[in-house]
Motif scaffolding. Structure first.
Motif, mmCIF file in Angstrom:
data_model
loop_
_atom_site.group_PDB
_atom_site.id
_atom_site.type_symbol
_atom_site.label_atom_id
_atom_site.label_comp_id
_atom_site.label_asym_id
_atom_site.label_seq_id
_atom_site.Cartn_x
_atom_site.Cartn_y
_atom_site.Cartn_z
ATOM 1 N N THR A 208 -49.782 36.850 46.271
ATOM 2 C CA THR A 208 -50.924 35.971 46.539
ATOM 3 C C THR A 208 -51.344 36.162 47.994
ATOM 4 O O THR A 208 -50.562 36.641 48.816
ATOM 5 C CB THR A 208 -50.575 34.478 46.327
ATOM 6 N N ALA A 209 -52.568 35.751 48.288
ATOM 7 C CA ALA A 209 -53.101 35.978 49.637
ATOM 8 C C ALA A 209 -52.372 35.129 50.667
ATOM 9 O O ALA A 209 -52.183 35.542 51.810
ATOM 10 C CB ALA A 209 -54.596 35.672 49.650
ATOM 11 N N ASP A 210 -51.930 33.910 50.272
ATOM 12 C CA ASP A 210 -51.403 32.979 51.258
ATOM 13 C C ASP A 210 -49.876 32.875 51.276
ATOM 14 O O ASP A 210 -49.320 32.152 52.084
ATOM 15 C CB ASP A 210 -52.014 31.585 51.015
ATOM 16 N N GLU A 211 -49.209 33.591 50.390
ATOM 17 C CA GLU A 211 -47.763 33.405 50.312
ATOM 18 C C GLU A 211 -47.103 34.764 50.078
ATOM 19 O O GLU A 211 -47.501 35.509 49.192
ATOM 20 C CB GLU A 211 -47.468 32.479 49.119
ATOM 21 N N GLU A 212 -46.103 35.076 50.916
ATOM 22 C CA GLU A 212 -45.391 36.328 50.713
ATOM 23 C C GLU A 212 -44.108 36.047 49.967
ATOM 24 O O GLU A 212 -43.259 35.304 50.438
ATOM 25 C CB GLU A 212 -45.079 36.982 52.055
ATOM 26 N N CYS A 213 -43.978 36.618 48.788
ATOM 27 C CA CYS A 213 -42.777 36.412 47.978
ATOM 28 C C CYS A 213 -42.113 37.761 47.746
ATOM 29 O O CYS A 213 -42.794 38.732 47.400
ATOM 30 C CB CYS A 213 -43.147 35.761 46.656
#
Ligand code: ZN
Length: 230
Positions: free
Chosen positions: A167-172
């Protein structure tokens, strides 16, 4: 294996076309430009490349996320060369849907039966290559990944840009950490896996060989498959 007839080789690799290769933020864009040219009257055709270790269809070595992890030039090539592989059919999964253990039960049985070390996940998402939809792929559940490793899987390959949710806002990177942290290998951006699940193949074998990039965390590969039963 009957060795006299020519094998059908399935190419599992996206062609690298300048301007048409998706790159994660911070990764270099792929370019190929002539530096010697027959058309210009020079001795031969030679191109200069700009690419990253995660350009196109590629391998992630443990060093990608672990400072003391194995680098791509030191991977066990027996896992990546003419290696028995199982392909899980996950084409029913929707955008950003989690792939859980129940989705992998049939493939897990086949992994056990064949003693395979390579598991490829066919989500069908390669059809979205180089579009905005490509990053909305289904993603792996980290606990399911751990159970696959317990079964003996060492190489996890996908027809998506990551086994993790993007996702653009979360690095997993949970699945990256589980697989690479146990010394496993991840292969990303495969294509053509639908041919393998729909083709009645009995003994799928793959080669997923990286360049020998000393001290590096990954490498583009040419990924191919064939049926060892033919
Ligand atoms: Zn990668």
């Amino acid at each position: 294996m009957a060795s006299n007839c020519p094998r059908t080789i399935i190419d599992l690799t996206h062609a690298l076309v300048p301007g048409q290769v998706p790159a994660c933020p911070g990764h270099p864009c792929y370019t190929a430009s002539p530096c010697l040219s027959l058309a210009a009257g020079e001795f031969a055709n030679v191109h200069a490349l700009t690419l990253g270790t995660h350009t196109g269809t590629h391998i992630d070595a443990p060093y990608h996320f672990f400072a003391d992890g194995t680098t791509v030039d030191r991977l066990d090539l027996s896992l990546l060369s003419a290696a028995p592989a199982v392909v899980a059919d996950l084409r029913g999964k929707r955008a950003r849907e989690r792939i859980v253990w129940a989705d992998l039960a049939d493939a897990a049985e086949e992994v056990k039966a064949r003693g395979a070390r390579v598991l490829l996940l066919c989500t069908g998402w390669s059809r979205h290559w180089n579009t905005e939809v490509y990053s909305t792929h289904p993603f792996m559940d980290a606990e399911a990944a751990r159970r696959l490793l317990d079964l003996g899987v060492k190489v996890l390959g996908l027809d998506t840009m990551s086994p993790d949710k993007v996702t653009a806002d979360e690095e997993c990177a949970d699945v990256h950490h589980v697989v690479l942290g146990s010394g496993g290998i991840i292969v990303e951006n495969l294509t053509g896996l639908g041919t393998l699940v729909g083709g009645g193949w009995k003994r799928i074998v793959v080669s997923l060989l990286p360049l020998s990039l000393a001290g590096c965390d990954g490498s583009p590969i040419r990924a191919v498959a064939w049926d060892d039963d033919v």
